[in-house]
Design an enzyme around this catalytic site. Sequence first.
Site, mmCIF file in Angstrom:
data_model
loop_
_atom_site.group_PDB
_atom_site.id
_atom_site.type_symbol
_atom_site.label_atom_id
_atom_site.label_comp_id
_atom_site.label_asym_id
_atom_site.label_seq_id
_atom_site.Cartn_x
_atom_site.Cartn_y
_atom_site.Cartn_z
ATOM 1 N N GLY A 216 28.874 45.463 39.383
ATOM 2 C CA GLY A 216 29.828 44.388 39.120
ATOM 3 C C GLY A 216 29.263 43.052 39.561
ATOM 4 N N ASN A 217 30.088 42.036 39.564
ATOM 5 C CA ASN A 217 29.646 40.731 40.059
ATOM 6 C C ASN A 217 30.786 40.065 40.820
ATOM 7 O OD1 ASN A 217 31.227 39.013 38.130
ATOM 8 N ND2 ASN A 217 29.980 40.164 36.659
ATOM 9 N N ARG A 218 30.519 38.866 41.329
ATOM 10 C CA ARG A 218 31.468 38.246 42.258
ATOM 11 C C ARG A 218 32.571 37.429 41.598
ATOM 12 N NH1 ARG A 218 27.976 36.082 47.370
ATOM 13 N NH2 ARG A 218 26.448 37.766 47.404
ATOM 14 N N SER A 219 32.659 37.457 40.301
ATOM 15 C CA SER A 219 33.699 36.662 39.640
ATOM 16 C C SER A 219 35.091 37.127 40.091
ATOM 17 C CB SER A 219 33.579 36.833 38.120
ATOM 18 O OG SER A 219 34.720 36.298 37.491
ATOM 19 N N ALA B 53 32.760 36.774 33.318
ATOM 20 C CA ALA B 53 31.369 36.993 33.721
ATOM 21 C C ALA B 53 31.006 38.395 33.246
ATOM 22 C CB ALA B 53 31.252 36.872 35.234
#
Length: 386
Positions: free
Chosen positions: A197-200, A264
Amino acid sequence: MGVSGGIAAYKAALLVRELMRRGHEVRVVMTEAATRFVGPITFTGLTGAPPVVDLWDARYAGEVHVELAEWADAMVVAPATAHTMARAAGGIANDALTATLLCFDGPVVFAPAMHTRMWKHPATARNVAQLRADGAAFVGPTEGPLASGDVGLGRMAEPDVIAAAVEASVRSDLAGFTVLVSAGGTHEDLDPVRFLGNRSTGKMGYALAERAAARGAHAVLVSGPTSLATPSGVERIDVRSALEMEAAILERRGSVDAIVMAAAVADYRPAELATDKLKKTDGPRSLELVRNPDILAGLGAWREGSHPVLVGFALETQDVVPNARAKLARKRVDLVVANHATDAFGKSTNRVTLVAADSETALPELDKRDVADAILDWVRARLPAS
Ligand code: C5P
């Protein structure tokens, strides 16, 4: 219009006049303290109706706070004191003004005025954040000389600026249009318990959907996993991975007027999805990734002409604007909102540059809702007159 008890209450009379000059009908609700700063008769003279101060007043036959809340299209509290904002943030309804606020479900604008130290106190910051989260807009305070003789942040915004903010809060310039917004990061599953995943956080996309709906659009929010609440009036479709997001968008792309890709989206996903939880091994381990579709570029290639209007984001850590301009051409979109990773992630404000083929507009650091409005203003200008 709610008037609470601060020195700036004298300017509330000018705001009434300004709103009336712009063609609006105004009714005034005052706190008890406000009547110490400006006489109720002043407002009677200006609006033709006595301001409501005391809910126990025998002259009110029914429930005046309910009637006023039903009558109004918008509410503005000017000046908004720290105390009145604290009560509003807490849902306390112990006078006519706060009871009317609690009954009212339309747009609310606060124009705070207080000493800098009160404005900067963590309690006030908390209450302002809560009111914003509940959907209220803020105008000011501005910097300048204060009643105490000090100079600082705390002056009420000027009446014409507040009146413009009130008008902006009720605008319906996107009525009749459908705006699709993607938001949040995607989760690319590795096995039943793990994902990439990512930090969005999704805040920017949620602000876009909220503002689009508030401006009258049918707002469709295709959302990756987030902890955010669905803004009122927004149709939300939950997805998890880039492929799910793509499917949800492709299904709807033919029936929307604008698509804003604030999500994102992961560029890669694991080549295989394990059906059982992957076991650890002693040595290092590598992971094979395959490309995800670029949803936005796919939309740019599919589109003929400039319908629907396409907006993408460019989150960069270097050469922010040149990279955005390259993305604009490569993905064949109308607008790229360029931002710097450190200015955007997780915060409720953002500093962006709007990059289009023939223009480049650098905005100051703004609340994400105001950034959303600027993007939607740009989109609105490309949509047909309704
Ligand atoms: O190329 P880059 O990922 O920097 O482009 C960002 C823009 O493209 C964003 O608007 C994002 O939502 C969109 N995007 C997409 N599909 C991907 C990757 C990014 O639609 N797989």
